[in-house]
Write an enzyme that holds these catalytic residues in place. Structure first.
Site, PDB file in Angstrom:
ATOM      1  N   TYR A  53       0.829  -1.219   0.000  1.00  0.00           N
ATOM      2  CA  TYR A  53       0.000   0.000   0.000  1.00  0.00           C
ATOM      3  C   TYR A  53       0.855   1.257   0.000  1.00  0.00           C
ATOM      4  O   TYR A  53       1.705   1.441   0.853  1.00  0.00           O
ATOM      5  CB  TYR A  53      -0.917   0.018   1.213  1.00  0.00           C
ATOM      6  CG  TYR A  53      -1.985  -1.041   1.250  1.00  0.00           C
ATOM      7  CD1 TYR A  53      -2.328  -1.779   0.124  1.00  0.00           C
ATOM      8  CD2 TYR A  53      -2.669  -1.315   2.431  1.00  0.00           C
ATOM      9  CE1 TYR A  53      -3.329  -2.746   0.177  1.00  0.00           C
ATOM     10  CE2 TYR A  53      -3.662  -2.273   2.486  1.00  0.00           C
ATOM     11  CZ  TYR A  53      -3.991  -2.989   1.365  1.00  0.00           C
ATOM     12  OH  TYR A  53      -4.970  -3.947   1.421  1.00  0.00           O
ATOM     13  N   GLU A 290     -17.064   9.196  10.190  1.00  0.00           N
ATOM     14  CA  GLU A 290     -18.157   9.374  11.150  1.00  0.00           C
ATOM     15  C   GLU A 290     -19.382   8.578  10.718  1.00  0.00           C
ATOM     16  O   GLU A 290     -20.060   7.952  11.548  1.00  0.00           O
ATOM     17  CB  GLU A 290     -18.514  10.857  11.272  1.00  0.00           C
ATOM     18  CG  GLU A 290     -17.427  11.727  11.888  1.00  0.00           C
ATOM     19  CD  GLU A 290     -17.189  11.447  13.364  1.00  0.00           C
ATOM     20  OE1 GLU A 290     -17.943  10.649  13.970  1.00  0.00           O
ATOM     21  OE2 GLU A 290     -16.240  12.027  13.926  1.00  0.00           O
TER      22      GLU A 290
END
Length: 324
Positions: A53, A290
């Protein structure tokens, strides 16, 4: 945030794992740290990365995710609280796609150095390697566990029968087995002939094997880049089928009822499964994080649960999606 068991290890990990794929590359250091801080604040203690990554991003030829996660662990002083998962096996730079024993040892050492940790908590083989005998792979991984370089093992993008065979070898030799399986898995069902390159979608066989043998399932791309709550993103290629249009309607209905976004509903559906399932959530903004964190707070009524699980068992014309 609640926890779920990690295979048969006797240990538990956070029920949502934070994917760090683009941390340090597409997602800058400041934003990456803020996302890690918020995840930690919410009770999350399980970070997922890999040695490759994200070396395919233009301008980033070297792994950036592992070093950034390592910097965050050191700066925040939270190493002992966190479960760190990484992977090896895919090609990057001069490293070939392989599970050759010598290469496994080399990549474990490099990942430990980049992360700045003595022991990798969960190490996945990131891909299958039919050219390397499985007994050699499992013996090498067992040696890494015995040496204290790795604690637990997992497999990603590996067919069910190969995982079962590897675990049988491990049992026969008294070596540690694969305790976790990371696979492409979401609420929508992929087309039978869909091609996801090196990514292997979950099959009924794989999920059944994990259920029977108490392996924890860790879905990657669980919200398929947020498509369950993005009007600008249609049903992705490889998932355009009648069942999935109905599934999207079910998700939308329940999301509206609960005042959350559709991605949170899908993540909550995964958390609600009988088989221990830990979605690996990848986010690039605080708003996305969130929204995903809301999944831990969602509970379903029996009627909602029945609707979510009904598409496979009922004729489409028999089900009134909105209950009207």
């Amino acid at each position: 945030m609640d926890t779920k068991p990690l295979g048969t290890t006797g240990e538990s990990v956070s029920e949502l794992s934070l994917g760090a794929m683009y941390f340090g590359s597409r997602i800058d250091r400041e934003t990456s740290f803020a996302l890690l801080d918020r995840y930690y604040e919410a009770g999350g203690r399980f970070i997922d990365t890999a040695n490759i990554y994200a070396t395919w991003v233009d301008g980033y030829d070297e792994p950036e995710s592992e070093p950034l996660v390592g910097e965050w662990l050191e700066e925040r002083g939270v190493r002992e609280e966190m479960t760190i998962a990484t992977k090896l096996g895919f090609s990057y730079g001069d490293v070939p796609r392989s599970l050759d024993p010598a290469l496994i040892d080399e990549e474990i050492a490099k990942s430990r150095e980049r992360l700045g940790i003595e022991t990798i908590d969960l190490l996945y083989i990131h891909v299958d390697d039919p050219d390397t005998p499985q007994v050699d792979v499992m013996e090498t991984l067992a040696g890494a566990v015995e040496a204290g370089d790795v604690r637990h093992l997992g497999a990603s993008n590996v067919p069910a029968w190969r995982i079962a065979r590897a675990n049988r070898i491990a049992a026969e030799q008294g070596w540690p087995r694969f305790e976790a399986v990371q696979t492409r898995f979401s609420y929508m069902i992929p087309d039978r002939d869909a091609d996801f390159a090196g990514q292997l979608p979950a099959s009924d066989e794989l999920l059944d094997y994990c259920d029977q043998e108490d392996l924890t399932v860790l879905p990657y791309s669980p919200t398929m880049q947020g498509c369950y709550d993005r009007d600008d993103r249609p049903i992705p290629d490889g998932y355009v089928r009648s069942e999935n249009r109905l599934k999207m309607d079910v998700v939308e209905t329940i999301a509206e009822r609960k005042g959350v976004d559709g991605n949170a509903v899908v993540l909550a559906w995964m958390l609600d499964r009988d088989l221990p399932t830990i979605p690996v959530v990848g986010v690039s903004t605080m708003e996305q994080l969130e929204a995903n964190l809301q999944a831990s707070e969602i509970s379903f009524t029996d009627e909602e649960r029945e609707r979510l699980n009904a598409i496979e068992s009922l004729g489409f014309e028999e089900w009134d999606l909105r209950g009207e």
